[in-house]
Design an enzyme around this catalytic site. Structure first.
Site, mmCIF file in Angstrom:
data_model
loop_
_atom_site.group_PDB
_atom_site.id
_atom_site.type_symbol
_atom_site.label_atom_id
_atom_site.label_comp_id
_atom_site.label_asym_id
_atom_site.label_seq_id
_atom_site.Cartn_x
_atom_site.Cartn_y
_atom_site.Cartn_z
ATOM 1 N NE ARG A 1 -1.434 -1.381 3.765
ATOM 2 C CZ ARG A 1 -1.452 -0.844 4.971
ATOM 3 N NH1 ARG A 1 -2.427 -0.043 5.330
ATOM 4 N NH2 ARG A 1 -0.482 -1.073 5.838
ATOM 5 C CE1 TYR B 1 3.819 -13.266 11.481
ATOM 6 C CE2 TYR B 1 3.571 -14.075 13.725
ATOM 7 C CZ TYR B 1 4.008 -13.105 12.844
ATOM 8 O OH TYR B 1 4.616 -11.984 13.323
ATOM 9 C CB ILE C 1 8.556 -8.668 -0.699
ATOM 10 C CG1 ILE C 1 7.413 -9.467 -0.051
ATOM 11 C CG2 ILE C 1 8.795 -7.371 0.043
ATOM 12 C CD1 ILE C 1 7.726 -9.940 1.370
HETATM 13 N N1 SER Z 1 1.485 -9.927 17.070
HETATM 14 C C1 SER Z 1 1.709 -11.058 16.227
HETATM 15 C C2 SER Z 1 0.451 -11.737 15.891
HETATM 16 O O1 SER Z 1 -0.446 -11.656 16.690
HETATM 17 C C3 SER Z 1 2.621 -12.044 16.885
HETATM 18 O O2 SER Z 1 3.878 -11.878 16.361
HETATM 19 O O3 SER Z 1 0.361 -12.366 14.899
#
Ligand code: SER
Length: 346
Positions: A41, A158, A59
């Site tokens: 953005r 993640y 990226i």
């Molecule tokens: N704050 C991040 C999340 O909640 C953790 O690294 O995904």
């Protein structure tokens, strides 16, 4: 035509919460090189005066990265771009592409830049408490603050992505192309921190799972009711954003020989959701906070440790948070957030 390229730092994901704080803080430093930012953005207009160039792009676009690499001499990369933990569970394969392939692209850029400059390129990487995976609540409750190498069984895409990228960074720094006959150091100087939940007074996060804490505070300041998506007893470590920004900059400045690890736990204070709510209600007495746990997000925070051991960062590069819970709420979050929404009302 001049052959010299402008010396810059590159910040990816610059339009996010950490990016904004980092740009402000870097810009105040007398030795600040140029700042080039890259984000999907376009950078918020009020941030524009602080950067030398703002590029809107992905990226994953290798051609764009190649162009940037030939245009600038990049002495450090702050690679902040990532899909956070809740977002990543909606689109795990996309998250993997952005979080892993994107990091690999930037590491490749760091490598090329180091070879071109004949000097190391620092690669500063925010990893996360999400790399840990506590097997159940009783272990979470009984384990003392976790050290870097314990309980590395993340349950989110993640967390898996961040843990793998930590290893990629270590590989590029210390072991790149093992089999090459005359292997020389790659020049990539990867340095990572594992952040706890970051809480900013000026921005709200999007797509994270620690978001309930900042959302609760910002909602109260706006006189909006808030339904917290985890149970009241849910505990995890947090940090005020200014400490998080300072940590990135201090880690970047630490002498290489002082660093005994490629990634460091960082923390400031651990609170349960109920303790966050109590502080919010003290500051904003009318705050309406209820609990409506969402099974998926609850499960994620339950898998994160209640506290992290950051003694390695303290010993190696002098890490010390400035904001404990009292100072974070009383001197940073509450006054700044109050002023922010008051200004809007005026
Ligand atoms: N704050 C991040 C999340 O909640 C953790 O690294 O995904």
């Amino acid at each position: 035509m001049s052959m010299s390229r402008q010396r810059v730092v590159l910040i990816t994901g610059a339009n996010g919460e950490v990016g904004h704080g980092l740009i402000h803080t870097l810009r105040q430093r007398p030795d600040c090189p140029g700042i080039v930012v890259l984000d999907l953005r376009s950078l918020d207009p009020e941030m524009m005066p602080y950067v030398d160039s703002s590029i809107v792009g992905d990226i994953l676009n290798e051609e764009l990265l190649d162009n940037l690499s030939s245009e600038y001499e990049i002495e450090a990369i702050y690679h902040l771009a990532a899909l956070l933990s809740t977002h990543s569970e909606f689109r795990p394969e996309v998250a993997h592409r952005v979080n892993v392939r994107g990091t690999l692209n930037l590491l490749t850029m760091a490598l090329e830049q180091a070879q071109f400059r004949g000097e190391p390129v620092k690669f500063i990487f925010p990893s996360s408490v999400a790399v840990f995976g506590m097997p159940d609540l009783s272990v979470k409750a009984s384990v003392a603050p976790v050290k870097e190498d314990e309980h590395l069984n993340p349950i989110t895409m993640y967390g898996v992505n961040k843990l793998y990228c930590e290893h990629l960074g270590r590989y590029y720094t210390h072991h790149y192309r093992q089999l090459a006959a005359n292997r020389t150091p790659s020049g990539v100087d990867f340095r990572g921190v594992r952040f706890p939940g970051l809480i900013s007074a000026t921005t709200v996060p999007s797509g994270g799972t620690s978001d309930y804490a900042p959302e609760m505070i910002h909602a109260a300041a706006k006189y909006e009711p808030y339904a917290c998506f985890v149970r009241p007893d849910t505990t995890m470590p947090f940090m005020a954003m200014p400490d998080g920004i300072r940590a990135l900059i201090e880690l970047a400045r630490a002498p290489r020989e002082a660093l005994t690890r490629s990634v460091y736990n960082l923390t400031s204070f651990s609170l349960s959701a109920e303790q966050v709510a109590a502080r919010v209600k003290t500051a904003f007495p009318g705050a309406e906070i209820t609990y409506e746990p969402s099974a998926g997000r609850q499960n994620i925070v339950d898998s994160w440790p209640a506290d992290m051991d950051d003694s390695a960062a303290r010993a190696d590069w002098g890490w010390q948070p400035e904001y404990d819970a009292d100072k974070a709420f009383n001197e940073y979050l509450v006054p700044t957030i109050r002023a922010k929404y008051r200004r809007r009302e005026a």
